[in-house]
Design an enzyme around this catalytic site. Structure first.
Site, PDB file in Angstrom:
ATOM      1  CG  ASP A   8     -46.365  44.093  62.526  1.00 27.79           C
ATOM      2  OD1 ASP A   8     -46.883  44.886  63.335  1.00 27.79           O
ATOM      3  OD2 ASP A   8     -45.202  44.226  62.095  1.00 27.79           O
ATOM      4  CE  LYS A  66     -47.479  51.187  61.179  1.00 30.82           C
ATOM      5  NZ  LYS A  66     -46.804  50.266  62.087  1.00 30.82           N
ATOM      6  CG  MET A  90     -45.413  45.505  51.472  1.00 29.64           C
ATOM      7  SD  MET A  90     -44.932  46.539  52.896  1.00 29.64           S
ATOM      8  CE  MET A  90     -43.155  46.725  52.612  1.00 29.64           C
TER       9      MET A  90
END
Length: 276
Positions: free
Chosen positions: A62, A84, A199
């Site tokens: 990732d 991502k 996030m």
């Protein structure tokens, strides 16, 4: 500070030889290991994670897996980026899961390497479920999540007996990239003295407003730990009622962990890195 890791395991070409494979689970061909690489500092990886890096035939990693961690990969392994990041083109989750199955059915040892912990907002549960449904054997290797380890590197305890006996972990966006609609913000606002958000920088203005409207004290401290556990880690502190304006007026590095509550004040005395 992290040089001890390379010193312990020696040069790249021989550090895997220093590990006795009999002490580790068998990484069988045709199986997938979903492994948490921790919050960034390679020294925070588990030995199972380190061992898997050296055994894997295919490594799917990732965006939050740093380059230094990948230097410990099997030099013969195929490396595939599956990161991502918000607002950028990203591989679709279903496509990632299907590739894991495909490589496993080619009798390869597949390592799905994720920042932090696979099951903490890492979609490891979804990938594991897909593997199960496809009849592919898998193993879960937990990792230190940034919402705990990242805060600790900034001198912020997720819990402290003098301040909180509960903590809430939540994500700052849902699968659409927007503020999570399924979260009961009014309930969350006062459910625990400490809230840790992953996030959340992009939507912090909206989230802070929802928390205040839900009854949270606008004077509650907010800590933003960016690039946690890495050499360029930083900590910014503001108040909940001013958090929206703060992130709009300041360039806040990401990735970042946002923590709301009285534990933020402990960074003044517990920031152990400043004492090195």
């Amino acid at each position: 500070m992290r040089n001890w890791f390379k010193h312990l395991f020696g040069k790249k070409q021989d550090h895997f030889a220093r590990l006795d494979s009999r002490a580790f689970p068998h990484f069988a061909p045709g199986s997938v290991w979903l492994v948490g690489a921790g919050p960034g500092d390679p020294g925070l990886m588990s030995l199972h994670a380190f061992y898997a890096l050296g055994q894997a035939d295919v490594i799917v990693y990732d965006a939050l897996v740093g380059e230094e961690i990948l230097t410990y990969a099997n030099p013969r392994a195929e490396l595939h980026y599956a990161g991502k990041r918000g607002g950028k083109p990203s591989p679709k989750q279903n496509d990632i899961s299907l590739k894991l199955i495909e490589w496993a059915k080619q009798n390869k040892r597949v390592l799905r390497l994720k920042g932090g912990d696979p099951f903490m907002f890492g979609r490891g549960g979804e990938e594991s479920e897909t593997l199960h449904n496809a009849g592919v054997k898998f193993r879960i290797v937990p990792g230190i999540t940034a919402g705990i380890g990242g805060l600790a590197y900034a001198g912020i305890p997720a819990t402290h007996r003098d301040t909180n006996q509960a903590v809430i972990f939540l994500t700052g966006h849902d699968e659409t990239g927007n503020v999570p609609q399924a979260v009961d913000w009014h309930a969350v606002a006062t459910a625990a003295p400490v809230i840790v958000m992953y996030m959340a920088v992009k939507h912090l203005p909206s989230i802070a407003q929802k928390l205040v409207e839900g009854g949270r004290n606008p004077q509650d401290k907010v800590g933003i730990v960016s690039n946690a556990t890495l050499p360029h880690q930083s900590l910014m502190v503001t108040q909940l009622g001013e958090a929206g304006e703060f992130v709009q007026q300041n360039e806040v590095p990401t990735p970042a962990i946002v923590v709301v509550g009285p534990v933020v004040d402990y960074a003044k005395i517990l920031n152990w890195q400043d004492k090195d």
